[in-house]
Design a protein around this motif. Structure first.
Motif, short mmCIF file in Angstrom:
data_model
loop_
_atom_site.label_atom_id
_atom_site.label_comp_id
_atom_site.label_asym_id
_atom_site.label_seq_id
_atom_site.Cartn_x
_atom_site.Cartn_y
_atom_site.Cartn_z
N SER A 249 -14.08 -10.21 13.77
CA SER A 249 -14.72 -9.15 13.01
C SER A 249 -16.05 -9.65 12.45
O SER A 249 -16.13 -10.70 11.84
CB SER A 249 -13.80 -8.73 11.86
N GLY A 250 -17.09 -8.87 12.69
CA GLY A 250 -18.42 -9.23 12.22
C GLY A 250 -18.66 -8.74 10.81
O GLY A 250 -17.82 -8.08 10.20
N ASP B 267 -13.18 -1.47 20.02
CA ASP B 267 -13.91 -1.68 21.27
C ASP B 267 -13.15 -1.15 22.48
O ASP B 267 -13.74 -0.59 23.40
CB ASP B 267 -14.20 -3.16 21.47
N CYS B 268 -11.84 -1.35 22.50
CA CYS B 268 -11.05 -0.97 23.66
C CYS B 268 -11.12 0.54 23.91
O CYS B 268 -11.43 0.98 25.01
CB CYS B 268 -9.61 -1.43 23.47
N LEU B 269 -10.83 1.33 22.90
CA LEU B 269 -10.88 2.79 23.07
C LEU B 269 -12.31 3.29 23.29
O LEU B 269 -12.52 4.23 24.04
CB LEU B 269 -10.26 3.50 21.87
N THR B 270 -13.27 2.65 22.64
CA THR B 270 -14.67 3.05 22.82
C THR B 270 -15.10 2.87 24.27
O THR B 270 -15.70 3.77 24.86
CB THR B 270 -15.59 2.24 21.89
N GLU C 228 -16.58 -4.26 14.25
CA GLU C 228 -15.93 -3.39 15.23
C GLU C 228 -15.69 -2.04 14.56
O GLU C 228 -15.41 -1.97 13.37
CB GLU C 228 -14.61 -4.00 15.69
N ASN C 229 -15.82 -0.97 15.32
CA ASN C 229 -15.57 0.37 14.78
C ASN C 229 -14.11 0.45 14.34
O ASN C 229 -13.21 0.32 15.16
CB ASN C 229 -15.87 1.42 15.84
N PRO C 230 -13.85 0.66 13.04
CA PRO C 230 -12.47 0.63 12.55
C PRO C 230 -11.61 1.80 13.04
O PRO C 230 -10.41 1.68 13.12
CB PRO C 230 -12.62 0.67 11.03
#
Length: 137
Positions: free
Chosen positions: A2-3, A85-88, A79-81
């Motif tokens: 997580s960034g 990343d996987c679903l995006t 990462e988009n909470p």
């Protein structure tokens, strides 16, 4: 993984940059390859071909997932909470590729702006005496 930094560009902001939007819409594999080249110096042509081939069997999201993670690591992005990343990359790959291209472009612009606005350091030349070498002590 997580960034701490927020993305400069939104996933649904394709119309913020018409050139990236058109490139991503009509030539998605090529934009993917171009992004991969900028992210970690992968061969643009090879990545474009890989994406194109894997699109035919609905697996193009797999290399895209890895490239997106590398981009997030490079810029220390969160990462988009809500979808990650996987679903995006699985459900919104063309939009995500355009977002990544805009993110790379905006990050490069901010580095250039910082470089241009940073102070210039000027130093006086050192006068050398004849027979004296500065590297020898």
């Amino acid at each position: 993984m997580s960034g701490t930094n927020d993305w400069n560009e939104s996933l649904c902001g394709c119309l913020d940059d018409y050139s990236s939007c058109c490139y991503g819409f009509f030539y998605t594999p090529c934009l993917f390859g171009s992004n991969a080249k900028k992210i970690n110096d992968h061969n643009c042509f090879v990545m474009c071909c890989l994406y194109s081939i894997l699109t035919s069997c609905y697996l193009c999201w797999i290399p895209h997932l890895f490239q997106r993670q590398l981009l997030r690591e490079k810029y220390n992005l969160k990462e988009n909470p809500s979808c990650g990343d996987c679903l995006t990359t699985l459900c919104c790959s063309p939009c995500a590729i355009c977002q990544e291209a805009r993110e790379i472009k905006s990050r490069k612009r901010s580095v250039v702006a910082y470089t241009i606005n940073s102070p210039t350091v000027v130093s006086q030349p050192v006068s050398l005496q004849e027979g004296v070498h500065p590297d020898i002590h």
